[in-house]
Write a protein that holds these residues in place. Structure first.
Motif, PDB file in Angstrom:
ATOM      1  N   GLY A  13      63.286   3.702  42.622  1.00  0.00           N
ATOM      2  CA  GLY A  13      63.722   5.298  42.489  1.00  0.00           C
ATOM      3  C   GLY A  13      62.522   5.660  42.178  1.00  0.00           C
ATOM      4  N   VAL A  14      62.125   5.531  43.857  1.00  0.00           N
ATOM      5  CA  VAL A  14      60.856   6.510  43.858  1.00  0.00           C
ATOM      6  C   VAL A  14      61.239   7.589  44.305  1.00  0.00           C
ATOM      7  N   PRO A  15      60.311   8.818  44.315  1.00  0.00           N
ATOM      8  CA  PRO A  15      60.930  10.063  44.392  1.00  0.00           C
ATOM      9  C   PRO A  15      60.606  10.132  45.753  1.00  0.00           C
ATOM     10  N   ARG A  16      61.512  11.031  46.507  1.00  0.00           N
ATOM     11  CA  ARG A  16      61.021  11.002  48.000  1.00  0.00           C
ATOM     12  C   ARG A  16      59.574  12.168  48.034  1.00  0.00           C
ATOM     13  N   THR A  17      59.666  12.609  47.469  1.00  0.00           N
ATOM     14  CA  THR A  17      57.866  13.345  47.691  1.00  0.00           C
ATOM     15  C   THR A  17      56.146  12.354  47.769  1.00  0.00           C
ATOM     16  N   MET A  18      57.335  10.918  46.798  1.00  0.00           N
ATOM     17  CA  MET A  18      55.672   9.848  46.482  1.00  0.00           C
ATOM     18  C   MET A  18      55.738   9.295  47.803  1.00  0.00           C
ATOM     19  N   LEU A  19      57.490   8.838  48.438  1.00  0.00           N
ATOM     20  CA  LEU A  19      57.554   8.275  49.448  1.00  0.00           C
ATOM     21  C   LEU A  19      56.479   8.743  50.864  1.00  0.00           C
ATOM     22  N   MET A  20      56.386   9.944  50.770  1.00  0.00           N
ATOM     23  CA  MET A  20      55.814  11.156  51.885  1.00  0.00           C
ATOM     24  C   MET A  20      54.375  11.244  51.683  1.00  0.00           C
TER      25      MET A  20
END
Length: 102
Positions: A13-20
């Protein structure tokens, strides 16, 4: 002492912006000439599933810009906490504590 020694499950459930942001921090941490170190982010990275759809956006420039952005936010938060974070101690005395982000 490391922040995280082992993570036994995947973070979901990690947002894509947090992945980046996390990928940029991890890659920066690994550079010999790193702008900053992030051992906690590095430890977490193994537990985060990278979204392969983001590969189309990833490049050395992306890594650089997201790292600079993360470092700037770290500095801003550290400055704020250094000015405002007080902990109540014995006899109603307040002690200023050092930010863990510095």
């Amino acid at each position: 002492m490391p922040y995280v020694t082992q993570l036994s499950s995947q973070l979901t459930g990690v947002p894509r912006t947090m992945l980046m942001t996390t990928r940029a921090r991890v890659e920066e941490h690994q550079r010999a000439d790193a702008l900053f170190r992030d051992p906690q982010g590095f430890a977490w990275w193994g537990a985060i599933a990278w979204d392969s759809e983001l590969d189309q956006f990833w490049s050395p420039i992306t890594q650089l810009t997201w790292s600079v952005r993360a470092h700037t936010f770290d500095q801003m938060v550290t400055q704020y906490l250094d000015r405002h974070l007080l902990i109540k101690g014995d006899r109603n005395l307040y002690t200023k504590v050092r930010s863990p982000l510095s």
